[in-house]
Write a protein that holds these residues in place. Structure first.
Motif, PDB file in Angstrom:
ATOM      1  N   LYS A  81       0.788  -1.231   0.000  1.00 18.79           N
ATOM      2  CA  LYS A  81       0.000   0.000   0.000  1.00 18.79           C
ATOM      3  C   LYS A  81       0.821   1.284   0.000  1.00 18.79           C
ATOM      4  O   LYS A  81       0.295   2.322  -0.366  1.00 18.79           O
ATOM      5  N   ASN A  85      -1.983   1.741  -5.286  1.00 18.76           N
ATOM      6  CA  ASN A  85      -3.306   2.051  -4.771  1.00 18.76           C
ATOM      7  C   ASN A  85      -4.067   0.747  -4.529  1.00 18.76           C
ATOM      8  O   ASN A  85      -3.673  -0.324  -4.987  1.00 18.76           O
ATOM      9  N   GLU A  87      -6.822  -0.499  -5.636  1.00 10.58           N
ATOM     10  CA  GLU A  87      -7.306  -1.217  -6.808  1.00 10.58           C
ATOM     11  C   GLU A  87      -6.187  -2.051  -7.437  1.00 10.58           C
ATOM     12  O   GLU A  87      -6.416  -3.171  -7.892  1.00 10.58           O
TER      13      GLU A  87
END
Length: 182
Positions: A81, A85, A87
C-alpha cells in the motif's frame, strides 16, 4: 543484524528470516488475534482493516478473531500500500487467487505468499541485478508445489512485483530521512 519483519512492527534477526513462520505460529497458540492485536502488530489503524473486510478484500474474522491466513493477507496488502493504490493491490492479489472474499479458490495460500516474501526480502540486500533477483526468487519458491500448471510462474511474478514495491518503499523512507536531515 536486526530488521523489521516486512509489513509488521516486529523486529527480528535478519538471519532468522527463513524461520519467521515459527514466530508467527507462536502468536496463534491461543487462537486467533483480536483487531487490536492485528493493529498493533501491523501498525495499521483498526478502521483500515475493518474497511478491507467490509469491501470484501479480506474474509471477516471468526468470533472477532483473525486467523494467521487473514493476518498474512493484511500484511501482503500492507507491504504494497505504500506505493500501490488499493485497486492495483486487489488486481495483483486476484491475479494469483481469484475472488479475495473466497479462500476456496486460492491457488497460493496467503501465509505461503507472505513467508516466501519475507525470505525473499531478507535476501534482496545480498543480491544485485535482475539475475540475482531471479536466483533469489527461484531459491525461495523451490519447495512450492503447483496445484495447477503455471501457478508457480504467477507466484514468481507476484513476488517480483511485491519485492519491487517493497524496495521502492524502503528507498522512499531513506529519501525522506535524508531530506529531514537537511
Amino acid at each position: 543484524m536486526d530488521w523489521t519483519i516486512p509489513g509488521t512492527t516486529l523486529t527480528a534477526r535478519l538471519e532468522d528470516a527463513d524461520r519467521v513462520d515459527q514466530t508467527f505460529h507462536s502468536l496463534f497458540l491461543a487462537g486467533g488475534l483480536t483487531l487490536a492485536q492485528v493493529s498493533s502488530l501491523t501498525g495499521l489503524e483498526s478502521h483500515t482493516v475493518q474497511n478491507w473486510v467490509k469491501r470484501g478484500f479480506l474474509p471477516p474474522p471468526q468470533g472477532k478473531r483473525y486467523s494467521m491466513e487473514q493476518l498474512c493477507r493484511i500484511l501482503n496488502m500492507h507491504i504494497l500500500k505504500g506505493n500501490m493504490n488499493l485497486e492495483q493491490i486487489v488486481r495483483l492479489m486476484q491475479y494469483l487467487n481469484g475472488n479475495l472474499a473466497d479462500e476456496s479458490d486460492d491457488q497460493v495460500d496467503d501465509t505461503q505468499l507472505y513467508f516466501y516474501f519475507v525470505r525473499l526480502a531478507a535476501r534482496v540486500g545480498r543480491v544485485t541485478g535482475e539475475e540475482g533477483w531471479q536466483e533469489a526468487l527461484e531459491t525461495v519458491t523451490r519447495d512450492f508445489r503447483e496445484s495447477v500448471p503455471g501457478v508457480r510462474k504467477k507466484l514468481i511474478e507476484v513476488l517480483r512485483i511485491m519485492l519491487t514495491v517493497w524496495c521502492a518503499n524502503q528507498l522512499k523512507a531513506r529519501a525522506e530521512g535524508l531530506l529531514a536531515q537537511l
